[in-house]
Design a protein around this motif. Structure first.
Motif, PDB file in Angstrom:
ATOM      1  N   HIS A  58       0.791  -1.234   0.000  1.00  0.00           N
ATOM      2  CA  HIS A  58       0.000   0.000   0.000  1.00  0.00           C
ATOM      3  C   HIS A  58       0.824   1.285   0.000  1.00  0.00           C
ATOM      4  O   HIS A  58       0.392   2.289  -0.538  1.00  0.00           O
ATOM      5  CB  HIS A  58      -1.019   0.005   1.160  1.00  0.00           C
ATOM      6  CG  HIS A  58      -0.404   0.161   2.515  1.00  0.00           C
ATOM      7  ND1 HIS A  58       0.257  -0.865   3.161  1.00  0.00           N
ATOM      8  CD2 HIS A  58      -0.340   1.216   3.352  1.00  0.00           C
ATOM      9  CE1 HIS A  58       0.688  -0.425   4.338  1.00  0.00           C
ATOM     10  NE2 HIS A  58       0.338   0.834   4.478  1.00  0.00           N
ATOM     11  N   ASP A  59       2.007   1.256   0.599  1.00  0.00           N
ATOM     12  CA  ASP A  59       2.822   2.488   0.673  1.00  0.00           C
ATOM     13  C   ASP A  59       3.976   2.498  -0.319  1.00  0.00           C
ATOM     14  O   ASP A  59       4.897   3.312  -0.185  1.00  0.00           O
ATOM     15  CB  ASP A  59       3.379   2.661   2.096  1.00  0.00           C
ATOM     16  CG  ASP A  59       2.393   3.376   3.007  1.00  0.00           C
ATOM     17  OD1 ASP A  59       1.461   4.039   2.497  1.00  0.00           O
ATOM     18  OD2 ASP A  59       2.560   3.272   4.241  1.00  0.00           O
ATOM     19  N   HIS A  88       1.708   9.777  -2.350  1.00  0.00           N
ATOM     20  CA  HIS A  88       2.233   8.409  -2.407  1.00  0.00           C
ATOM     21  C   HIS A  88       1.183   7.361  -2.787  1.00  0.00           C
ATOM     22  O   HIS A  88       1.519   6.371  -3.421  1.00  0.00           O
ATOM     23  CB  HIS A  88       2.927   8.031  -1.096  1.00  0.00           C
ATOM     24  CG  HIS A  88       2.010   7.631   0.009  1.00  0.00           C
ATOM     25  ND1 HIS A  88       1.418   8.533   0.845  1.00  0.00           N
ATOM     26  CD2 HIS A  88       1.554   6.418   0.408  1.00  0.00           C
ATOM     27  CE1 HIS A  88       0.669   7.898   1.715  1.00  0.00           C
ATOM     28  NE2 HIS A  88       0.714   6.605   1.476  1.00  0.00           N
ATOM     29  N   HIS A 112      -6.349   4.182   0.037  1.00  0.00           N
ATOM     30  CA  HIS A 112      -6.138   3.772   1.437  1.00  0.00           C
ATOM     31  C   HIS A 112      -6.011   4.946   2.409  1.00  0.00           C
ATOM     32  O   HIS A 112      -5.968   4.740   3.619  1.00  0.00           O
ATOM     33  CB  HIS A 112      -4.956   2.787   1.564  1.00  0.00           C
ATOM     34  CG  HIS A 112      -3.578   3.392   1.552  1.00  0.00           C
ATOM     35  ND1 HIS A 112      -2.856   3.605   0.385  1.00  0.00           N
ATOM     36  CD2 HIS A 112      -2.776   3.815   2.561  1.00  0.00           C
ATOM     37  CE1 HIS A 112      -1.682   4.121   0.687  1.00  0.00           C
ATOM     38  NE2 HIS A 112      -1.602   4.273   2.010  1.00  0.00           N
ATOM     39  N   HIS A 113      -5.956   6.182   1.899  1.00  0.00           N
ATOM     40  CA  HIS A 113      -5.979   7.356   2.800  1.00  0.00           C
ATOM     41  C   HIS A 113      -7.274   8.153   2.696  1.00  0.00           C
ATOM     42  O   HIS A 113      -7.337   9.299   3.158  1.00  0.00           O
ATOM     43  CB  HIS A 113      -4.774   8.271   2.554  1.00  0.00           C
ATOM     44  CG  HIS A 113      -3.517   7.759   3.174  1.00  0.00           C
ATOM     45  ND1 HIS A 113      -3.256   7.871   4.521  1.00  0.00           N
ATOM     46  CD2 HIS A 113      -2.463   7.088   2.638  1.00  0.00           C
ATOM     47  CE1 HIS A 113      -2.078   7.310   4.782  1.00  0.00           C
ATOM     48  NE2 HIS A 113      -1.576   6.820   3.661  1.00  0.00           N
ATOM     49  N   ASP A 141      -3.927   0.282   8.739  1.00  0.00           N
ATOM     50  CA  ASP A 141      -2.757   1.140   8.564  1.00  0.00           C
ATOM     51  C   ASP A 141      -2.564   2.027   9.796  1.00  0.00           C
ATOM     52  O   ASP A 141      -1.459   2.140  10.337  1.00  0.00           O
ATOM     53  CB  ASP A 141      -2.975   1.994   7.306  1.00  0.00           C
ATOM     54  CG  ASP A 141      -1.764   2.826   6.919  1.00  0.00           C
ATOM     55  OD1 ASP A 141      -0.653   2.524   7.386  1.00  0.00           O
ATOM     56  OD2 ASP A 141      -1.940   3.782   6.129  1.00  0.00           O
TER      57      ASP A 141
HETATM   58 FE   LIG Z   1      -0.034   5.296   3.141  1.00  0.00          FE
END
Ligand SMILES: [Fe+2]
Length: 186
Positions: A58-59, A88, A112-113, A141
């Motif tokens: 994910h990152d 990102h 995901h954010h 997360d």
């Molecule tokens: Fe992230």
């Protein structure tokens, strides 16, 4: 050096000091937890496995940030940490697109954010507009980040982690959050 320059220089240092082993560890924690939460929520087995992959990756867009920062070196005042860090999730999505990953994995990473109340990034999606995989990653997360050591602070204890997450509960899908709590208490 004025305050703005100082902040910008610190931001740059932090991003350039990207710690691969702690990022990999973070990915692993999110991956395992996301799998368990997806399973607890009754998602199909395939989706649980795909979310484990998304959790690991994910990152990955953070790896691209150093290049962007270096491109701005001639004008350090342009560097602003949040603006870059917020790229990102999109960078990761773009990097993985066309490499055979499913849309479920790609969208989980891209969003995901996003926050449940619409205050997240990159698209300010809210509620069910956010794909379920991304809603699960969001909770996992935050938990993984708070419960492990970071370069600038120690890990929070479990009780404090839960309190901090409850304070931020507007960011989370309640169904996901409840499933997450059941998994953690098991
Ligand atoms: Fe992230």
């Amino acid at each position: 050096m004025d305050t703005a320059q100082k902040i910008n220089t610190n931001a740059k240092d932090r991003i350039l000091e990207f710690d691969l082993s702690s990022e990999l560890n973070h990915g692993m924690v999110v991956s395992n937890l996301a799998y368990a939460v997806a399973e607890e929520m009754g998602l199909m087995k395939d989706q649980c496995y795909e979310l484990a992959i998304a959790g690991m990756l994910h990152d990955i867009g953070k790896l691209k940030l150093t290049g962007y920062i270096n491109g701005q070196e001639s004008d350090p005042l342009v560097i602003e940490e949040l603006k870059y860090v917020r790229m990102h999730s999109t960078l990761g999505y773009e990097e993985l697109k066309g490499q055979g990953y499913s849309d479920f994995i790609l969208e989980s990473i891209l969003y995901h954010h996003e926050n449940y109340d619409g205050s997240g990034y990159p698209s300010n999606k809210s509620g069910e507009e956010i794909p379920v995989g991304a809603r699960i990653l969001r909770v996992c997360d935050v938990f993984a980040a708070l419960s492990s050591d970071r370069p600038y602070r120690k890990a929070f204890e479990m009780g404090a982690v839960m309190e901090l997450m409850i304070e931020e509960v507007k960011n989370f899908d309640m169904e996901v959050f409840l499933a997450f709590q059941r998994v953690v208490h098991q």
